[in-house]
Design an enzyme around this catalytic site. Structure first.
Site, short mmCIF file in Angstrom:
data_model
loop_
_atom_site.label_atom_id
_atom_site.label_comp_id
_atom_site.label_asym_id
_atom_site.label_seq_id
_atom_site.Cartn_x
_atom_site.Cartn_y
_atom_site.Cartn_z
N PHE A 176 6.70 -0.91 6.35
CA PHE A 176 5.40 -0.24 6.21
C PHE A 176 4.32 -1.21 6.70
O PHE A 176 4.39 -2.39 6.44
CB PHE A 176 5.17 0.15 4.74
N LEU B 54 7.95 -1.91 -2.34
CA LEU B 54 8.63 -1.63 -3.60
C LEU B 54 10.14 -1.76 -3.49
O LEU B 54 10.82 -1.98 -4.50
CB LEU B 54 8.27 -0.23 -4.11
N ALA C 137 3.02 -6.00 4.06
CA ALA C 137 1.59 -5.82 3.80
C ALA C 137 1.36 -4.53 3.03
O ALA C 137 1.90 -3.48 3.39
CB ALA C 137 0.82 -5.80 5.11
N ILE D 265 -1.93 -2.44 2.05
CA ILE D 265 -3.35 -2.35 2.37
C ILE D 265 -3.96 -1.20 1.58
O ILE D 265 -3.41 -0.10 1.54
CB ILE D 265 -3.55 -2.15 3.89
N GLU E 1 -6.97 5.15 -0.41
CA GLU E 1 -7.93 5.88 -1.24
C GLU E 1 -7.41 6.21 -2.63
O GLU E 1 -8.12 6.79 -3.43
CB GLU E 1 -8.33 7.17 -0.53
N HIS F 254 -2.33 4.15 -5.74
CA HIS F 254 -1.02 3.71 -5.27
C HIS F 254 -1.03 2.23 -4.86
O HIS F 254 -0.04 1.52 -5.05
CB HIS F 254 -0.57 4.60 -4.10
N ASN G 258 6.72 -15.34 -1.63
CA ASN G 258 6.19 -13.98 -1.55
C ASN G 258 5.02 -13.94 -0.59
O ASN G 258 3.92 -14.37 -0.91
CB ASN G 258 5.76 -13.48 -2.93
N ARG H 114 -4.87 -12.85 8.22
CA ARG H 114 -4.01 -13.71 7.41
C ARG H 114 -2.59 -13.85 7.96
O ARG H 114 -1.80 -14.66 7.46
CB ARG H 114 -3.96 -13.16 5.98
#
Length: 149
Positions: free
Chosen positions: A22, A57, A80, A82, A85, A88, A113, A127
């Site tokens: 993701f 997850l 990542a 991010i 809205e 979650h 991590n 980053r």
């Protein structure tokens, strides 16, 4: 007083990496920076194993299997999360971090991590190079530290 020194020698260390697919553009950048740094630290390409998972997850389950396999000296989680809205973001950020910590504490295998949790794409992109390389440094240092204890 005995002082344990920092050792960033990665020669002969076996490293497992779990990469979340993701936000793949961020993940791929983290992976490149991480692997480049592992090589600089002396970790051979044949001693690096990569597993990909759908999202953050899912990372702890694979990290646990890798840790239990006794094939790895240390592990790295990359990805990542991010903010969007919905709530979650908090769930994924908190639960993936908790799961990774649980695996590390229950198995004794060090895990770096580097699943970034940022407010937006720009923060994540800024980053990538540093955090990917830092993950390599962290896992090698922690493996060597644990060997000295």
């Amino acid at each position: 007083m005995k002082k344990i020194t920092v050792d960033l020698n990665g020669k002969d260390l076996r490293i497992g990496i779990v990469l979340s697919r993701f936000n793949s553009n961020i993940g791929e950048g983290l992976l490149k920076a991480c692997v480049d740094q592992l090589h600089k630290l002396g970790v051979a390409d044949d001693d690096i194993t990569l597993a990909t998972v759908p999202g953050a997850l899912e990372a702890p389950a694979i990290l646990l299997q890798m840790a239990d396999s006794e094939q790895f000296d240390g592990l790295i989680a990359l990805g990542a999360v991010i903010r969007g809205e919905t709530y979650h973001f908090e769930v994924v950020s908190n639960e993936s971090a908790r799961g990774i910590s649980d695996v590390q504490l229950s198995t004794g295998i060090p895990i770096a991590n580097a699943i970034l949790t940022t407010e937006n794409d720009e923060q994540a992109e800024a980053r990538v190079a540093v955090k990917g390389a830092e993950a390599a440094d962290v896992v090698v240092e922690m493996i060597n530290l644990l060997k000295q204890l």
